[in-house]
Design an enzyme around this catalytic site. Structure first.
Site, PDB file in Angstrom:
ATOM      1  N   ASN A 176       0.865  -1.181   0.000  1.00  0.00           N
ATOM      2  CA  ASN A 176       0.000   0.000   0.000  1.00  0.00           C
ATOM      3  C   ASN A 176       0.903   1.233   0.000  1.00  0.00           C
ATOM      4  OD1 ASN A 176      -1.802   2.049   0.513  1.00  0.00           O
ATOM      5  ND2 ASN A 176      -2.282   1.398   2.607  1.00  0.00           N
ATOM      6  N   LYS A 190       0.107   4.269  -0.331  1.00  0.00           N
ATOM      7  CA  LYS A 190      -0.540   5.462   0.236  1.00  0.00           C
ATOM      8  C   LYS A 190      -0.311   6.670  -0.690  1.00  0.00           C
ATOM      9  CE  LYS A 190      -0.155   3.374   4.746  1.00  0.00           C
ATOM     10  NZ  LYS A 190      -0.137   3.515   6.205  1.00  0.00           N
ATOM     11  N   HIS A 213      -9.519   1.062   4.869  1.00  0.00           N
ATOM     12  CA  HIS A 213      -8.242   1.252   5.577  1.00  0.00           C
ATOM     13  C   HIS A 213      -8.477   2.200   6.755  1.00  0.00           C
ATOM     14  CE1 HIS A 213      -4.164   2.577   6.458  1.00  0.00           C
ATOM     15  NE2 HIS A 213      -3.772   1.446   5.910  1.00  0.00           N
ATOM     16  N   GLU A 245      -6.926   4.661   7.761  1.00  0.00           N
ATOM     17  CA  GLU A 245      -6.777   6.094   7.427  1.00  0.00           C
ATOM     18  C   GLU A 245      -8.040   6.614   6.748  1.00  0.00           C
ATOM     19  OE1 GLU A 245      -3.003   5.673   5.416  1.00  0.00           O
ATOM     20  OE2 GLU A 245      -2.132   5.124   7.346  1.00  0.00           O
ATOM     21  N   GLU A 276      -5.269  -5.016  10.795  1.00  0.00           N
ATOM     22  CA  GLU A 276      -4.245  -4.000  11.005  1.00  0.00           C
ATOM     23  C   GLU A 276      -4.551  -3.245  12.305  1.00  0.00           C
ATOM     24  OE1 GLU A 276      -2.303  -2.788   7.012  1.00  0.00           O
ATOM     25  OE2 GLU A 276      -4.073  -1.558   7.298  1.00  0.00           O
ATOM     26  N   GLY A 327       2.517   2.096  10.936  1.00  0.00           N
ATOM     27  CA  GLY A 327       3.488   3.174  10.809  1.00  0.00           C
ATOM     28  C   GLY A 327       4.198   3.523  12.101  1.00  0.00           C
ATOM     29  N   SER A 373       3.538  -2.269  10.397  1.00  0.00           N
ATOM     30  CA  SER A 373       4.990  -2.326  10.618  1.00  0.00           C
ATOM     31  C   SER A 373       5.615  -3.663  10.205  1.00  0.00           C
ATOM     32  CB  SER A 373       5.331  -1.975  12.072  1.00  0.00           C
ATOM     33  OG  SER A 373       4.899  -0.662  12.369  1.00  0.00           O
ATOM     34  N   GLY A 423       4.793   1.327   4.731  1.00  0.00           N
ATOM     35  CA  GLY A 423       6.107   1.962   4.569  1.00  0.00           C
ATOM     36  C   GLY A 423       7.145   1.098   3.850  1.00  0.00           C
TER      37      GLY A 423
HETATM   38  P1  PGA Z   1       2.847   0.221   7.733  1.00  0.00           P
HETATM   39  O1  PGA Z   1       1.360   0.479   7.157  1.00  0.00           O
HETATM   40  O2  PGA Z   1       3.348  -1.058   7.083  1.00  0.00           O
HETATM   41  O3  PGA Z   1       3.628   1.426   7.298  1.00  0.00           O
HETATM   42  O4  PGA Z   1       2.733   0.088   9.201  1.00  0.00           O
HETATM   43  C1  PGA Z   1       0.465  -0.565   6.954  1.00  0.00           C
HETATM   44  C2  PGA Z   1      -0.806  -0.030   6.365  1.00  0.00           C
HETATM   45  O5  PGA Z   1      -1.192   1.107   6.676  1.00  0.00           O
HETATM   46  O6  PGA Z   1      -1.463  -0.731   5.563  1.00  0.00           O
END
Ligand code: PGA
Length: 251
Positions: free
Chosen positions: A9, A11, A94, A96, A164, A170, A210, A232
């Site tokens: 992803n 983003k 998601h 977010e 998640e 993140g 993460s 990330g």
């Molecule tokens: P992250 O994000 O791997 O940066 O923790 C995961 C996600 O938001 O799908």
């Protein structure tokens, strides 16, 4: 047997040129891996150029979101109809989208239905906050969120669910594999109770939060974890390719 699935992803990162470059790099580094389904979800504007650049490869393209209506007065949105034929997967709900853009479970459910109707496999995201985890009730709360997000869903056999936890996204503080397995085992059991053992067996469950090359394998070794949704770490072709490699040959 379910095929492992690793989804990146991206983003709101990369311009078109960077996105095409990154996609090609991931494709080159992972072309020999055919026992893992590999998906990247770049920003909308890069979908078409990436799709062209990846023609003939086994790296799939997904969307980060969709609007469930086919067309209409929804300024700034991209409809499921526009994505149909362009992507095979779409992330929906998601955290977010839920927390920054106020998406409710009902909205997520309408996206799941719309995606399925357009032959796009939805990757439905769920997860608890820190407070919810601390309450000791995380498993029940996540199951409630999941079933509300699947309200009206007819085809349970093509579902992908990404667990998640918000506190792991993140933050560099991934869930322990045991916590992830406990949650995802409960999710699979709940799907079996609701939709039968065929749906439970077909359900692809991803862990997200993460994930890195250093911890990926410990998740993939868990009984109910079939892959990862990577944020990330998917922005580095080398790191993301290493994560994909860790999903190969897991017993
Ligand atoms: P992250 O994000 O791997 O940066 O923790 C995961 C996600 O938001 O799908």
């Amino acid at each position: 047997m379910r095929m492992p699935l690793v989804v990146g992803n991206w983003k709101m990162n990369t311009n078109v040129e960077q996105a095409v470059g990154l996609a090609k790099e991931v494709s080159d580094l992972t072309h020999a891996i055919d026992q893992v389904t590999k998906v990247i979800c770049p920003p909308y504007v890069s979908l078409e150029p990436i799709k062209k650049a990846l023609a003939g490869t086994k790296l799939h393209v997904g969307a980060q979101n969709l609007h469930p209506e086919p067309s209409g007065a929804f300024t700034g949105e991209v409809s499921v109809h526009m994505l149909s034929g362009l992507v095979e997967f779409a992330i929906v709900g998601h955290s977010e989208r839920r927390n920054i853009f106020g998406e409710s479970d009902d909205t997520v459910a309408s996206k799941v239905i719309a995606a399925a109707a357009h032959k796009i496999r939805p990757i439905v995201c769920v997860g608890e906050s820190t407070n919810q985890r601390d309450s000791g009730n995380a498993i029940d709360l996540v199951k409630q969120q999941l079933f509300a997000s699947l309200n009206g869903c007819q085809d349970w056999t093509r579902l992908i669910v990404a667990y998640e936890p918000l506190w792991a996204i993140g933050t560099d503080k991934a869930a322990s594999p045991e916590i992830a397995q406990e949650m995802m085992g409960s999710i699979r059991k709940a799907i079996v109770s609701k939709a039968g053992s065929r749906a439970g067996e077909a359900l692809t469950l991803l862990y997200g939060g993460s994930v890195k090359s250093g911890n990926a394998r410990s998740f993939f070794e868990q009984q109910d974890i079939d892959g990862a949704l990577v944020g990330g770490s998917s922005l580095s072709a080398v790191e993301f390719s290493e994560i994909i490699k860790r999903a190969e040959h897991v017993d």
